[in-house]
Design an enzyme around this catalytic site. Sequence first.
Site, PDB file in Angstrom:
ATOM      1  N   GLN D 125      24.647  35.268  35.684  1.00 39.08           N
ATOM      2  CA  GLN D 125      25.012  33.933  36.157  1.00 39.08           C
ATOM      3  C   GLN D 125      23.750  33.122  36.420  1.00 39.08           C
ATOM      4  O   GLN D 125      22.844  33.614  37.117  1.00 39.08           O
ATOM      5  CB  GLN D 125      25.831  34.059  37.434  1.00 39.08           C
ATOM      6  CG  GLN D 125      26.140  32.713  38.092  1.00 39.08           C
ATOM      7  CD  GLN D 125      26.840  32.874  39.424  1.00 39.08           C
ATOM      8  OE1 GLN D 125      27.963  33.325  39.488  1.00 39.08           O
ATOM      9  NE2 GLN D 125      26.150  32.520  40.494  1.00 39.08           N
ATOM     10  N   GLU D 243      46.295  37.149  38.284  1.00 43.07           N
ATOM     11  CA  GLU D 243      46.457  38.473  38.899  1.00 43.07           C
ATOM     12  C   GLU D 243      45.249  38.871  39.749  1.00 43.07           C
ATOM     13  O   GLU D 243      44.846  40.014  39.784  1.00 43.07           O
ATOM     14  CB  GLU D 243      46.716  39.539  37.819  1.00 43.07           C
ATOM     15  CG  GLU D 243      48.050  39.304  37.103  1.00 43.07           C
ATOM     16  CD  GLU D 243      48.331  40.308  36.004  1.00 43.07           C
ATOM     17  OE1 GLU D 243      47.419  41.076  35.655  1.00 43.07           O
ATOM     18  OE2 GLU D 243      49.472  40.320  35.507  1.00 43.07           O
TER      19      GLU D 243
END
Lengths: 352, 352, 398, 398
Positions: D125, D243
């Site tokens: 990232q 989910e």
Amino acid sequence: MRFHPTDEQLQIQDALRGTLADTLPPAALHRLVDGDAELDVESWQALMALGVGGLMLPEAAGGAALSLVDAVLAVEVLGAGAVSGPVVPHLMAGLAVAASADPALRERWLPGLASGETIATIAFGGAWVPESWDVAIADGRVTGAVQFVQAAGAAALFLVGVAGGGLALVEPGEGVRIEPLASEDRSRRLSRVVFDGAPATPLAIDSGRVFDAGLVLIAADALGGAQRATDMTVAYAKDREQFGQPIGRFQALKHQLATMALEVEPARALVWYAAYAWDRALPDAQRSAAIAKAHLADRFTSVARAAVAAHGGIGYTWEYDLSIWVRRAFFDRAFLGGPSVHRARAVALAGW
Amino acid sequence: MRFHPTDEQLQIQDALRGTLADTLPPAALHRLVDGDAELDVESWQALMALGVGGLMLPEAAGGAALSLVDAVLAVEVLGAGAVSGPVVPHLMAGLAVAASADPALRERWLPGLASGETIATIAFGGAWVPESWDVAIADGRVTGAVQFVQAAGAAALFLVGVAGGGLALVEPGEGVRIEPLASEDRSRRLSRVVFDGAPATPLAIDSGRVFDAGLVLIAADALGGAQRATDMTVAYAKDREQFGQPIGRFQALKHQLATMALEVEPARALVWYAAYAWDRALPDAQRSAAIAKAHLADRFTSVARAAVAAHGGIGYTWEYDLSIWVRRAFFDRAFLGGPSVHRARAVALAGW
Amino acid sequence: MFDLRYGAEAELFRQEVSGFLADAWRPDGRRGDALSEHVRDVRSAATERGYLYRGIPKRYGGSEQPLDIVRAQVIREAFAAARAPMEIGGNGMAMLVPTLLERGTEAQRERFIRSTLDGTYIWGQGYSEPGSGSDLASVRCRGELDRDEWVINGQKTWTSDGARATHMFALIRTEPHAPNHAGISYLLIDLNQPGVTRRPIRQITGEATFSEIFFEDVRTPADWIVGARGEGWAVSRTTLKHERASIGSADALGGTFAKLVDLARTTLRDGRPAIEDPVVRETLGRIEGWVLAHRCSSYRLFSLAAAGEEPGLVGLMMKLLLTETGHDMALLAQELIGDAALIEPAPPGTRGRGSEKWLDQILGTLGNSIAGGTTNIQRGIIAERGLGLPRDLAMGSA
Amino acid sequence: MFDLRYGAEAELFRQEVSGFLADAWRPDGRRGDALSEHVRDVRSAATERGYLYRGIPKRYGGSEQPLDIVRAQVIREAFAAARAPMEIGGNGMAMLVPTLLERGTEAQRERFIRSTLDGTYIWGQGYSEPGSGSDLASVRCRGELDRDEWVINGQKTWTSDGARATHMFALIRTEPHAPNHAGISYLLIDLNQPGVTRRPIRQITGEATFSEIFFEDVRTPADWIVGARGEGWAVSRTTLKHERASIGSADALGGTFAKLVDLARTTLRDGRPAIEDPVVRETLGRIEGWVLAHRCSSYRLFSLAAAGEEPGLVGLMMKLLLTETGHDMALLAQELIGDAALIEPAPPGTRGRGSEKWLDQILGTLGNSIAGGTTNIQRGIIAERGLGLPRDLAMGSA
């Protein structure tokens, strides 16, 4: 899998919240606090009319046959509304009678408890926990003094903890003397009750279950109280201006409010779980009840203090509503035993 | 009445601060931390040249004959500078020898301790406190292992705590084995030292006094470390910008910094008092030493954690200086016994 | 050299003061009216000898002594030992008199100081208003000059001694068109006149030590203004610097701690004193660290004051330290009293030492975090004045 | 009705998944290379059956299943019970893939998603820069379009997996004249090219799980931009919703607490287990309240997600609760390990369970308060988004 309230449960909460707010608004609450009444009759009757008394009692007796989870959802709302009258003791007494296998006894008491016509309370002497109960029972008569009994003057039935950890039913009258105390929490009045050979009906039930349910219910009351103190403080912070800004815009106060919310909101599911474990008689039911009582008593104490500090001067006055919940925090902390007692029990039950 | 440092004492602090900063600048400190040296020789010698070794030793031995108050003022500054080398153990050993009535012993050791030519350290086994010392002494020889000895490899003299609470002097060499440990605080290296029939000279002195002085001195080191961690954080908050503002302008962080300062600044006078009570052998000297050690160990731990949090990411890196003081906080907390031990001692000494 | 003793000169002085008190003070003199003739006489003799009202010029009834922190402390100790009456305290001595000495006119000083010293005038502080809190710049109580009198309308709150005060020094908005601070003046008001309504504020403990004061066309002479119009904010910040440092007063914390230890000794749990519980011992030990740090810091501040040096960072912290440590003590006390928290304490002054009396202490610590600025304000002061951090954006130039 | 059981349908499904794993998974399959053929095969078969990569369309290598929180949980539990390999995790799955699904071009999805799912691409990232911290609007790492390539210069820091990442998704300032957020774009960068320098960041624990990454004329194709130029800030806020709720992951706190209890049982003090010390018991009891509140709240959040309801206030609190309770546990652990805090723990993975290994935990809790936003940021989010309090003045419109 379901672990949050159903719409129906939320509707019941709304109905209770509304009824209590209508029948015990701030003005009535302050009259109660500054007066001498044992409880506020109007709001008590209104709640009983909604079925609070019979929440967990069998349908045959006029109850709703709901679970302890339902009861804590109700009691949370009532704690937030500073309910007067012995809701938790009344529910505990109902559970005790309902647990009895004696049909005569059930028939004698359950309908009145469910309708609320019969007000019941508990009289647990010693140091609250069943092992310490010290009222003597012999030949169907009880003798001994119990220090802190809520709404004793209004009760038509006492659930008395007797030496050895058993429970018995006693009616006011012969051999029962009530000595009102100056109660710190003026929304819930306490008396000392002296039993002097009063006729008693022993109950052949598991007293520990009744006691544990009481712990979870008091935790729910504390949860509601802590929620109310937090809500009042958040509302105040949005409304009140200082230096030309709502004080809720000051970062330090915002973070204090976040900390209060952090004490209350996650504790909600803990109370639910303790009730759920009790309902299912899970192996950790007893421990969870003790942990919930200890944790919520501490949270209410801490949040009440923080609420006063965040309010500044006005939070420290008698006339401001907050003072009522500050004193309820004292009650919920001590009633049925303090946090350190229940923490020690929980640790011991874990076998640590 | 005087209870704050004199100009002369402040000048000594300035001199020590300057010398340590010059001889052990951040770059040297990081070299020390990442290397294997037992201590940083240059800064040690520079401090000894300023008379740190002989601060409390008699003038006849080349010392300055100053008080423990003076010593804590010095050690605070050295702790703030992350002094390497066993300053506190060395001072303790000096006090022990100086307390001895044996002129030969004094003559043999004091001049070298005062000048710093002789490096001394302490070897207290068991659980630090004199009652627990467990090195056996018989026929002038000591046997036993001591877990944590600072700068053992550089020491020319060990002050050994022996079973029964006495003290003895041991020189490295015959019967002394040194096993270096991977030290968490890399500015102060520890070894395990095994005595296997090493020749020892028992000291007929009050070992409790030496131990108490050590507690106060470690408290002073912790004070300095906590001060440094606070200073670094305040400086960072003034310097570092976020959202176009120095982060020190955000109220929540400001209040956290105020809380750090609140931990450190009032504790300063507590350390002074503990030293003062020791100097005058006041009745509460022993208790004050224990309270100071416990309190400062907690403050340093707490302030170090708060400093890392206030810095954000950079405070969590090895290369940023703060990590050195975070690890020094671990040392000061455990060395000579943890806070709970000393709090329990203080409470017991009060007769509560 | 650190030395907590006051020195030979001070001990000689202590003998002198104690000797005076042994002669002049009848220990039963406090019985009955606190302002009895005897108390008056002793105060007056003590002032003549330079023991009381030391920072106040003789022409206003003081003893006009040179600043001497140690002597002041010795005097306090000697009077306390003899249980003899010290100066009349309260807001008048603490706040108004220093303000008049620094900013008042000669006429104001003559008019008000002596009457304050002898207890004839009792002063309430009129700073806070409902909704103003720590933000005094938002004062709304207004005064309009009507020829030679100010006409005051509005409300003050949290006035200590409000029930018995004879006068008030107050921040009043006299310049409605000036911004914030600049519109406020410092006025003196006689409270015993029509239009003044007092309403006691009942606190969470049930006591009422503060009042709300309502003004409806209340009048005060035009020259009962201290400083110029619009200078009230600055005038109100004048504080008593003379011999303010003291050791005894700072040790209130130590006194409460001693009582807490007593509570732990006398509370039984399962038949054993609670103080034998390791959790209680550990908590007491923790708290004692803070109590000692506070006490020793008061030695330090006293020493700095005696040497004429600035108090510095630690001087900004004593109040917050007191509040926070008081809070910790309250939590332990609550744990110790257990079920006694269910019953109301008997009213103050009544006999009996029921452990429920700690409830007042426990609730009282809630008040401490409010009185004299909330802890948030205190932290802000430490951060800004003590650590040199920048002002909050939100506070603007307040 | 409250019910913590997953229900009959789910239990049947559990049997199905467990049956599949019993057939397909050789428990020794993890030995050797974690990406061994066998692991690859099992993952692929599991995906075909709809157990893995459920939120990802089939055309990109996913199993494209309807949202079913309970099934997802059952799958996690069944895989965990069989110690079978779940999805390849990391930043790629957690952050990049959802972003591409929502904002990427078709070409980008085809190019990157499948290679991320099968572990060929490992993503770092690239948000934080030295000095940027929580204030991502201050990104300075710049990219200039040079015909068909972006030329990137600058530095990123706190890149997790930075040492082994093959690619980075990064916030890069491409519009130097646009203000703050508006100048930032979301670019994908191949890290295996000249001009990329990686420097591990050694943490206070001694470990290096993050890196600094330096760019010197590093190139990336013009169409490796997700969203439009200057939209990087908005693009970076896309998160995985599918989910996400799970019970197991939330109980990391419970796992640490169990170890803490173990530590208290096995640590001896004066020859007795430390857990017999009433102070230790009381502290454990206090902490357990928080641990249980956290665990039960994860049940609540799971239940809300399964019912398709919003997580609400408690959803904003889980991380802070974890941090604070972890902090309390670290303090008790430090008390328990005592002198072991003087020695460095042996490197991770080595044998021996010396109590000094808790040092990493103790220091690690310091890192928790930093990772994913400092606790101050978290509190701000609770206050503003959770309680509806107004934004800080100082934060402006950030």
